[in-house]
Design a protein around this motif. Structure first.
Motif, mmCIF file in Angstrom:
data_model
loop_
_atom_site.group_PDB
_atom_site.id
_atom_site.type_symbol
_atom_site.label_atom_id
_atom_site.label_comp_id
_atom_site.label_asym_id
_atom_site.label_seq_id
_atom_site.Cartn_x
_atom_site.Cartn_y
_atom_site.Cartn_z
ATOM 1 N N ASP A 1 6.332 3.242 -10.570
ATOM 2 C CA ASP A 1 7.629 3.038 -9.913
ATOM 3 C C ASP A 1 7.490 2.297 -8.588
ATOM 4 O O ASP A 1 8.177 2.614 -7.608
ATOM 5 C CB ASP A 1 8.340 4.377 -9.688
ATOM 6 N N HIS A 2 6.610 1.330 -8.548
ATOM 7 C CA HIS A 2 6.405 0.581 -7.300
ATOM 8 C C HIS A 2 7.609 -0.328 -7.059
ATOM 9 O O HIS A 2 8.017 -1.072 -7.947
ATOM 10 C CB HIS A 2 5.125 -0.249 -7.375
ATOM 11 N N PHE B 1 0.823 -1.208 0.000
ATOM 12 C CA PHE B 1 0.000 0.000 0.000
ATOM 13 C C PHE B 1 0.857 1.258 0.000
ATOM 14 O O PHE B 1 0.551 2.239 -0.683
ATOM 15 C CB PHE B 1 -0.923 0.017 1.220
ATOM 16 N N LEU B 2 1.939 1.250 0.773
ATOM 17 C CA LEU B 2 2.787 2.435 0.883
ATOM 18 C C LEU B 2 3.638 2.655 -0.366
ATOM 19 O O LEU B 2 4.200 3.744 -0.545
ATOM 20 C CB LEU B 2 3.670 2.339 2.126
ATOM 21 N N GLY B 3 3.726 1.654 -1.223
ATOM 22 C CA GLY B 3 4.416 1.818 -2.489
ATOM 23 C C GLY B 3 3.541 2.435 -3.560
ATOM 24 O O GLY B 3 4.024 2.793 -4.640
ATOM 25 N N ILE B 4 2.250 2.571 -3.272
ATOM 26 C CA ILE B 4 1.325 3.229 -4.193
ATOM 27 C C ILE B 4 1.461 4.738 -4.013
ATOM 28 O O ILE B 4 1.422 5.247 -2.892
ATOM 29 C CB ILE B 4 -0.126 2.771 -3.915
ATOM 30 N N GLN B 5 1.638 5.439 -5.117
ATOM 31 C CA GLN B 5 1.767 6.893 -5.050
ATOM 32 C C GLN B 5 0.483 7.505 -4.486
ATOM 33 O O GLN B 5 -0.622 7.121 -4.869
ATOM 34 C CB GLN B 5 2.044 7.474 -6.437
ATOM 35 N N GLY B 6 0.636 8.454 -3.560
ATOM 36 C CA GLY B 6 -0.520 9.109 -2.973
ATOM 37 C C GLY B 6 -0.892 8.578 -1.609
ATOM 38 O O GLY B 6 -1.930 8.966 -1.054
ATOM 39 N N THR B 7 -0.058 7.687 -1.034
ATOM 40 C CA THR B 7 -0.320 7.166 0.308
ATOM 41 C C THR B 7 0.835 7.522 1.235
ATOM 42 O O THR B 7 1.949 7.808 0.784
ATOM 43 C CB THR B 7 -0.492 5.641 0.309
ATOM 44 N N GLU B 8 0.570 7.472 2.543
ATOM 45 C CA GLU B 8 1.626 7.666 3.525
ATOM 46 C C GLU B 8 1.341 6.820 4.757
ATOM 47 O O GLU B 8 0.186 6.489 5.054
ATOM 48 C CB GLU B 8 1.761 9.136 3.920
ATOM 49 N N LYS B 9 2.406 6.465 5.481
ATOM 50 C CA LYS B 9 2.259 5.692 6.715
ATOM 51 C C LYS B 9 1.750 6.601 7.826
ATOM 52 O O LYS B 9 2.126 7.775 7.908
ATOM 53 C CB LYS B 9 3.602 5.073 7.117
ATOM 54 N N ASP C 1 -3.339 -1.537 -13.274
ATOM 55 C CA ASP C 1 -1.955 -1.206 -13.638
ATOM 56 C C ASP C 1 -0.973 -2.132 -12.924
ATOM 57 O O ASP C 1 0.049 -2.543 -13.504
ATOM 58 C CB ASP C 1 -1.649 0.248 -13.289
ATOM 59 N N ALA C 2 -1.272 -2.469 -11.664
ATOM 60 C CA ALA C 2 -0.386 -3.360 -10.913
ATOM 61 C C ALA C 2 -0.359 -4.747 -11.522
ATOM 62 O O ALA C 2 0.715 -5.351 -11.700
ATOM 63 C CB ALA C 2 -0.831 -3.438 -9.453
ATOM 64 N N VAL C 3 -1.529 -5.280 -11.854
ATOM 65 C CA VAL C 3 -1.608 -6.610 -12.466
ATOM 66 C C VAL C 3 -0.808 -6.639 -13.761
ATOM 67 O O VAL C 3 -0.019 -7.569 -14.019
ATOM 68 C CB VAL C 3 -3.074 -7.009 -12.715
ATOM 69 N N GLN C 4 -0.962 -5.616 -14.582
ATOM 70 C CA GLN C 4 -0.242 -5.574 -15.857
ATOM 71 C C GLN C 4 1.261 -5.426 -15.632
ATOM 72 O O GLN C 4 2.068 -6.047 -16.336
ATOM 73 C CB GLN C 4 -0.753 -4.429 -16.719
ATOM 74 N N ALA C 5 1.642 -4.614 -14.646
ATOM 75 C CA ALA C 5 3.072 -4.407 -14.375
ATOM 76 C C ALA C 5 3.732 -5.688 -13.899
ATOM 77 O O ALA C 5 4.851 -6.025 -14.324
ATOM 78 C CB ALA C 5 3.256 -3.294 -13.334
ATOM 79 N N PHE C 6 3.061 -6.432 -13.029
ATOM 80 C CA PHE C 6 3.625 -7.710 -12.586
ATOM 81 C C PHE C 6 3.695 -8.699 -13.747
ATOM 82 O O PHE C 6 4.676 -9.445 -13.877
ATOM 83 C CB PHE C 6 2.805 -8.289 -11.433
ATOM 84 N N TYR C 7 2.678 -8.694 -14.575
ATOM 85 C CA TYR C 7 2.701 -9.587 -15.741
ATOM 86 C C TYR C 7 3.871 -9.246 -16.654
ATOM 87 O O TYR C 7 4.607 -10.135 -17.099
ATOM 88 C CB TYR C 7 1.383 -9.486 -16.512
ATOM 89 N N ASP C 8 4.040 -7.957 -16.934
ATOM 90 C CA ASP C 8 5.136 -7.526 -17.809
ATOM 91 C C ASP C 8 6.495 -7.882 -17.207
ATOM 92 O O ASP C 8 7.468 -8.095 -17.938
ATOM 93 C CB ASP C 8 5.063 -6.016 -18.049
#
Length: 370
Positions: A120-121, A84-92, A177-184
């Motif tokens: 850029d995750h 979750f924290l690797g998603i842009q727009g979130t913070e701990k 986008d995450a699913v596609q990025a992991f697939y790629d």
């Protein structure tokens, strides 16, 4: 004792003997994380140590003859927050004292502070490096589900999104986008981990949701939609599984109740390829809710990771036989009920006991699915 019917072997995920994901952190990992926290080593030096330890873990899994390997979540502090924290727009954020039980969790979470995007995750690079270590063996990646992202965020609140649907739209886009990025990056086996559904199985938690003005039935429908929309564009050769959890921090749990309250919605409508379901004790109820399963595989989590005692192989076989009265034996697989370390603290058992659990799962599955 009932003798299970014989099923067929599988060479594609989910496998008859499968893994939920996390492993107990090695002493080398623990020491390196402490040194990094105190500034004694750099982030790159920590990463290199993690590479070494993940490589050793992968070789241990291969040596057992497993058809799938994971990175043990060795780079993570949390099973969900790191993603979750690797998603842009979130913070701990730190939660207020008393908002969680000290024995049930660490008082950390996340919130949304800007429009969320997947870019850029760090876990994409992590998966790429892990897959190199896996070689020709199937490398499984685990991430928290889109439903859980909303469920946690909803408790913490945000001042960014004006309404629920706008937020849902962006969560779906982030996960697509995450699913596609992991697939790629080469991932062909992706698992969503989700404590939301365990919460929705609990009468106590459902009552709490109603006290907040939330209808659990509508929430379940919304969350199935979130999951389905998030994975609708996945390539045909990518397997996506959903692991339902009732809590696993330091061998504890936070929710109890069988799957019946969510079965028709979750099993009947979710378009994942497989469900990893906890069935290690009475908190999970019986197998009757599996009658709503359609074409998905069901990975029965019959072996607990909460303690080191080994289950009886004959009892495991009898329970699989019982489940096979509801779901075709060839749609069933076997795993532990959860991972061994949902957070870096790990569950209360030894590494030797951890591997004994996996051997038990493997031996039992080999004796059933020839």
């Amino acid at each position: 004792m009932i003798s299970p019917v014989t099923g067929t072997h599988r060479n594609a995920p989910p496998f008859r003997c499968d893994l939920v994901g996390s492993f107990l952190r090695t002493e080398e990992i623990k020491e390196a994380r402490l040194k990094h926290g105190s500034g004694e080593i750099t982030a790159q030096q920590l990463y290199e140590t993690e590479n070494v330890e993940i490589g050793k873990l992968v070789e241990q899994q291969k040596a057992l003859g497993l058809q799938v390997v994971t990175d043990g979540e060795f780079r993570r502090s949390w099973w969900h927050l790191d993603f979750f924290l690797g998603i842009q727009g979130t913070e701990k954020i730190s939660l207020k004292q008393g908002s969680v039980k000290p024995e049930a969790s660490r008082a950390e979470s996340f919130r949304i502070v800007d429009k969320i995007t997947f870019a850029d995750h760090p876990m994409i690079r992590q998966f790429t490096d892990f897959q190199k270590l896996a070689g020709g063996t199937v490398a499984k990646m685990t991430i928290p589900s889109p439903a859980l992202f909303h469920f946690v965020e909803d408790y913490n609140g945000n001042n960014v999104y004006p309404d629920r649907e706008t937020l849902f739209t962006d969560i779906i886009r982030v996960y697509q986008d995450a699913v596609q990025a992991f697939y790629d990056a080469g991932c062909r086996y992706l698992q969503f981990d989700d404590t939301t559904w365990g919460t929705l199985c609990s009468g106590r938690h459902r009552a709490h949701l109603r006290s907040r003005g939330i209808d659990p039935e509508e929430l379940a429908l919304d969350y199935v939609r979130l999951i389905n929309e998030s994975i609708k564009n996945r390539p045909q050769d990518m397997t996506i599984a959903l692991h339902v959890c009732r809590g696993n921090f330091r061998s504890t749990w936070f929710a109890a109740g069988g799957y019946e309250p969510v079965a028709e919605t979750l099993f009947g409508q979710a378009e994942v390829d497989a469900f990893f379901l906890e069935y290690d004790n009475e908190r999970a109820g019986g197998f009757e809710p599996l009658r709503f399963i359609k074409d998905q595989f069901v990975v029965l989590g019959l072996v607990t990771t909460k303690h080191g005692g080994l289950e009886s192989k004959e009892i495991l076989k009898a329970r699989i036989e019982e489940a096979a009265q509801v779901v075709d034996i060839n749609k069933l697989c076997l795993s532990t009920q959860c991972g061994f370390a949902s957070t870096e603290e790990g569950n209360i058992l030894t590494e030797e006991e951890q591997w004994d659990k996996i051997r038990l799962v493997m031996e039992t599955s080999q004796e059933i699915w020839i």
